[in-house]
Design a protein around this motif. Sequence first.
Motif, mmCIF file in Angstrom:
data_model
loop_
_atom_site.group_PDB
_atom_site.id
_atom_site.type_symbol
_atom_site.label_atom_id
_atom_site.label_comp_id
_atom_site.label_asym_id
_atom_site.label_seq_id
_atom_site.Cartn_x
_atom_site.Cartn_y
_atom_site.Cartn_z
ATOM 1 N N MET A 4 0.804 -1.218 0.000
ATOM 2 C CA MET A 4 0.000 0.000 0.000
ATOM 3 C C MET A 4 0.847 1.284 0.000
ATOM 4 N N TRP A 5 2.167 1.132 0.057
ATOM 5 C CA TRP A 5 3.049 2.305 0.020
ATOM 6 C C TRP A 5 4.463 1.860 -0.332
ATOM 7 N N LYS A 6 5.141 2.626 -1.153
ATOM 8 C CA LYS A 6 6.548 2.371 -1.475
ATOM 9 C C LYS A 6 7.329 3.646 -1.219
ATOM 10 N N GLY A 7 8.523 3.507 -0.702
ATOM 11 C CA GLY A 7 9.334 4.688 -0.443
ATOM 12 C C GLY A 7 10.667 4.307 0.170
ATOM 13 N N THR A 8 11.234 5.254 0.881
ATOM 14 C CA THR A 8 12.547 5.056 1.489
ATOM 15 C C THR A 8 12.524 5.487 2.940
ATOM 16 N N ILE A 9 13.072 4.658 3.793
ATOM 17 C CA ILE A 9 13.277 5.021 5.195
ATOM 18 C C ILE A 9 14.765 5.255 5.394
ATOM 19 N N SER A 10 15.092 6.363 6.020
ATOM 20 C CA SER A 10 16.507 6.674 6.230
ATOM 21 C C SER A 10 16.783 6.975 7.692
ATOM 22 N N HIS A 21 2.932 -2.857 4.157
ATOM 23 C CA HIS A 21 1.784 -3.750 4.005
ATOM 24 C C HIS A 21 0.954 -3.659 5.279
ATOM 25 N N SER A 22 -0.347 -3.528 5.140
ATOM 26 C CA SER A 22 -1.213 -3.433 6.321
ATOM 27 C C SER A 22 -1.044 -4.671 7.192
ATOM 28 N N ALA A 23 -0.768 -4.452 8.468
ATOM 29 C CA ALA A 23 -0.489 -5.568 9.380
ATOM 30 C C ALA A 23 -1.743 -6.118 10.040
ATOM 31 N N THR A 24 -2.831 -5.401 9.947
ATOM 32 C CA THR A 24 -4.078 -5.850 10.582
ATOM 33 C C THR A 24 -5.215 -5.770 9.573
ATOM 34 N N GLU A 25 -6.308 -6.458 9.862
ATOM 35 C CA GLU A 25 -7.485 -6.379 9.012
ATOM 36 C C GLU A 25 -8.736 -6.352 9.870
ATOM 37 N N ASN A 26 -9.721 -5.630 9.382
ATOM 38 C CA ASN A 26 -10.991 -5.516 10.096
ATOM 39 C C ASN A 26 -11.877 -6.696 9.716
ATOM 40 N N LYS A 27 -12.224 -7.520 10.684
ATOM 41 C CA LYS A 27 -13.041 -8.699 10.405
ATOM 42 C C LYS A 27 -14.480 -8.532 10.878
ATOM 43 N N ASP A 28 -14.893 -7.288 11.070
ATOM 44 C CA ASP A 28 -16.288 -7.042 11.433
ATOM 45 C C ASP A 28 -17.206 -7.587 10.343
ATOM 46 N N ILE A 29 -18.328 -8.168 10.741
ATOM 47 C CA ILE A 29 -19.306 -8.673 9.782
ATOM 48 C C ILE A 29 -20.166 -7.498 9.329
ATOM 49 N N SER A 110 -1.056 -0.324 12.331
ATOM 50 C CA SER A 110 0.229 -1.009 12.151
ATOM 51 C C SER A 110 0.434 -1.445 10.702
ATOM 52 N N TYR A 111 1.695 -1.339 10.241
ATOM 53 C CA TYR A 111 2.069 -1.759 8.893
ATOM 54 C C TYR A 111 3.356 -2.577 8.958
ATOM 55 N N PHE A 112 3.361 -3.720 8.288
ATOM 56 C CA PHE A 112 4.598 -4.466 8.157
ATOM 57 C C PHE A 112 5.495 -3.755 7.148
ATOM 58 N N ILE A 113 6.800 -3.768 7.404
ATOM 59 C CA ILE A 113 7.767 -3.170 6.487
ATOM 60 C C ILE A 113 8.569 -4.301 5.842
ATOM 61 N N SER A 114 8.633 -4.302 4.516
ATOM 62 C CA SER A 114 9.470 -5.276 3.815
ATOM 63 C C SER A 114 10.481 -4.516 2.961
ATOM 64 N N PRO A 115 11.669 -5.066 2.753
ATOM 65 C CA PRO A 115 12.656 -4.360 1.926
ATOM 66 C C PRO A 115 12.268 -4.403 0.457
ATOM 67 N N ASN A 116 12.459 -3.294 -0.226
ATOM 68 C CA ASN A 116 12.271 -3.267 -1.675
ATOM 69 C C ASN A 116 13.581 -3.701 -2.331
ATOM 70 N N ILE A 138 11.543 7.084 15.745
ATOM 71 C CA ILE A 138 10.425 8.008 15.544
ATOM 72 C C ILE A 138 10.589 8.643 14.168
ATOM 73 N N ALA A 139 9.529 8.579 13.333
ATOM 74 C CA ALA A 139 9.622 9.089 11.964
ATOM 75 C C ALA A 139 8.327 9.774 11.564
ATOM 76 N N LYS A 140 8.351 10.426 10.401
ATOM 77 C CA LYS A 140 7.154 11.031 9.826
ATOM 78 C C LYS A 140 6.951 10.460 8.427
ATOM 79 N N ILE A 141 5.679 10.259 8.055
ATOM 80 C CA ILE A 141 5.375 9.692 6.754
ATOM 81 C C ILE A 141 4.037 10.245 6.270
ATOM 82 N N ILE A 142 3.893 10.407 4.947
ATOM 83 C CA ILE A 142 2.620 10.824 4.356
ATOM 84 C C ILE A 142 1.884 9.575 3.890
ATOM 85 N N ILE A 143 0.712 9.325 4.472
ATOM 86 C CA ILE A 143 -0.124 8.194 4.059
ATOM 87 C C ILE A 143 -1.526 8.712 3.784
ATOM 88 N N ARG A 144 -2.004 8.450 2.563
ATOM 89 C CA ARG A 144 -3.349 8.889 2.155
ATOM 90 C C ARG A 144 -3.571 10.370 2.443
#
Length: 288
Positions: A4-10, A21-29, A110-116, A138-144
């Motif tokens: 859901m997002w690509k970029g660089t962490i420094s 990648h979203s680490a959680t999911e809403n399972k509400d019916i 929460s979001y899982f981070i994987s290496p590109n 501690i970091a800052k990021i633009i999401i949506r």
Amino acid sequence: MHTMWKGTISFGLVNIPVKLHSATENKDIKLRQLHKECKTPIKYERTCPNCDEEVKSEEIVKAYEYAENKFVVLDEEDLENLKKEQEDKAVEIVDFVKLEEIDPIYFEKSYFISPNEGGSKAYSLLRKALKDTGKIGIAKIIIRSKEQLAIVRIYENTLIMETIHYPDEVRDYQEVPNVPEEEDLGKKELDTAKNLIEQLTTEFEPENYKDEYRTALMELIEAKKNDEEVTTAKPQPTPDNVTDLMEALEKSLEKTKGKKGASKKKTQKKKATQKKTEDKEDTKKKTS
């Protein structure tokens, strides 16, 4: 797993190309709302109360309400440029702190981070450094289109990013109503409460906790489905020009028949009256 997002962490001079990648999911019916009468799903429309008409997506603009009923309209182009300007920046870890210094009230998503591509070594370096020091970043990021404060930490063998609220987004606890001040508590009551806590104290094992309401709701749904207690929405009528035209023609024909019948009766009545008049005049002439 969806990216859901690509970029660089420094951090410092180290740059890590990553994916989120979203680490959680809403399972509400999710339950749909139907019209009780015909069991058709309810339709929600965006309407303008001033124009009293439905508004299409392309007719909607975004604006900020700076005072009651006073707006500053923001162009979509300006918002996109601002968003791109911020997203193009690398996510920089600006500080390292201990996790226990952050109260859970701040945590959001929460979001899982994987290496590109090409980021495996730097990813491993940050993971190892965080593990050995027991710190989080501690970091800052633009999401949506929103700037988020976030932390980077280790979860199992994976780096995870968790967005957290800014301090001004957390409401003041002093505004909570009816919170009692310190009260005099009996020693016996306090000791009993502490003993109860000790008896219920255990290791946290997430798999021991289930959403019992969701499970019961799904069982109810399955039971009704198996018993064929189901309903099917009636197909919504689609406009048919031919049908509409035929209906209009038939109604017109009926209307015309009615007028024609009335006109015919009127003519017959007129003729009958006229004949009666003529017969009377003939009778008078013969008598004379």
